[in-house]
Design a protein around this motif. Sequence first.
Motif, short mmCIF file in Angstrom:
data_model
loop_
_atom_site.label_atom_id
_atom_site.label_comp_id
_atom_site.label_asym_id
_atom_site.label_seq_id
_atom_site.Cartn_x
_atom_site.Cartn_y
_atom_site.Cartn_z
N ASN A 1 12.14 -20.68 -9.41
CA ASN A 1 12.59 -20.32 -10.75
C ASN A 1 11.47 -20.44 -11.79
N GLU B 1 15.73 -21.57 -6.00
CA GLU B 1 15.78 -22.58 -7.06
C GLU B 1 14.38 -23.14 -7.34
N THR B 2 13.61 -23.36 -6.29
CA THR B 2 12.25 -23.89 -6.44
C THR B 2 11.35 -22.88 -7.15
N GLU C 1 17.62 -22.67 -1.61
CA GLU C 1 16.74 -23.75 -2.09
C GLU C 1 15.40 -23.17 -2.56
N LEU C 2 14.90 -22.17 -1.81
CA LEU C 2 13.65 -21.53 -2.18
C LEU C 2 13.76 -20.83 -3.53
N GLU D 1 18.38 -22.58 3.19
CA GLU D 1 16.96 -22.70 2.85
C GLU D 1 16.56 -21.62 1.85
N ARG E 1 8.40 -19.39 -11.59
CA ARG E 1 7.05 -19.60 -11.05
C ARG E 1 6.59 -18.38 -10.25
N LEU F 1 3.39 -21.31 -7.46
CA LEU F 1 3.96 -22.08 -6.36
C LEU F 1 3.28 -21.59 -5.08
#
Length: 201
Positions: free
Chosen positions: A133, A130-131, A127-128, A124, A135, A194
Amino acid sequence: MWLPGLDIIRHQNYGLPVISEAKLKKRLIIFSSYSGNTEEVIDAYTKAGEMGLNRIVISVGGKLLELARREGVAYIQMPDEGIQPRSALPLSLKSMLLILRQKELLSEIIKLQYDFHPEKCEKEGKELVETLNGRVPIIYTASQSAILGYVWKITFNETGKIPAFSNGFPELDHNEIEGFGVEETTARLSSNFLFFVFVRR
């Protein structure tokens, strides 16, 4: 957050909280600095000593611990693990709970160090990242959990080396929310954010 009824004044500045000397004399002043060299904490410690206030120190060493030893002030010396202060939060928290005689909460914290397995969150976490990136994280929490939002914010700042901001409901509803997406230029700015929203269950 844990003990909302506990009468604690948090002070993160030079000097002492702006309350009467008579009230300060009835309190125990806890000086917590991981390194023992935090300028504001040493300043507050010195002023409290000049006023003859009840003091106790939490630190791994540094000037603060040196002063406490020299002046016969009670202290808790945390182990120096060579880690960043933000990573030493559990040590600081255990010391604070010990001073406050919160045995039940202290037991919970000690148990947590064996029950929490950060490696289970690795997927997780990736994934965080990458999200995130490119922002800017904005963390919103219920007002009761504002300190957790702040911890997330400073973790992004200090560990991730990126800007991040936090605020709490319902305060953000009165003004901050008005800054997002009202005009075309604002909408463009907002696209870089984000949002993480945590509500208390």
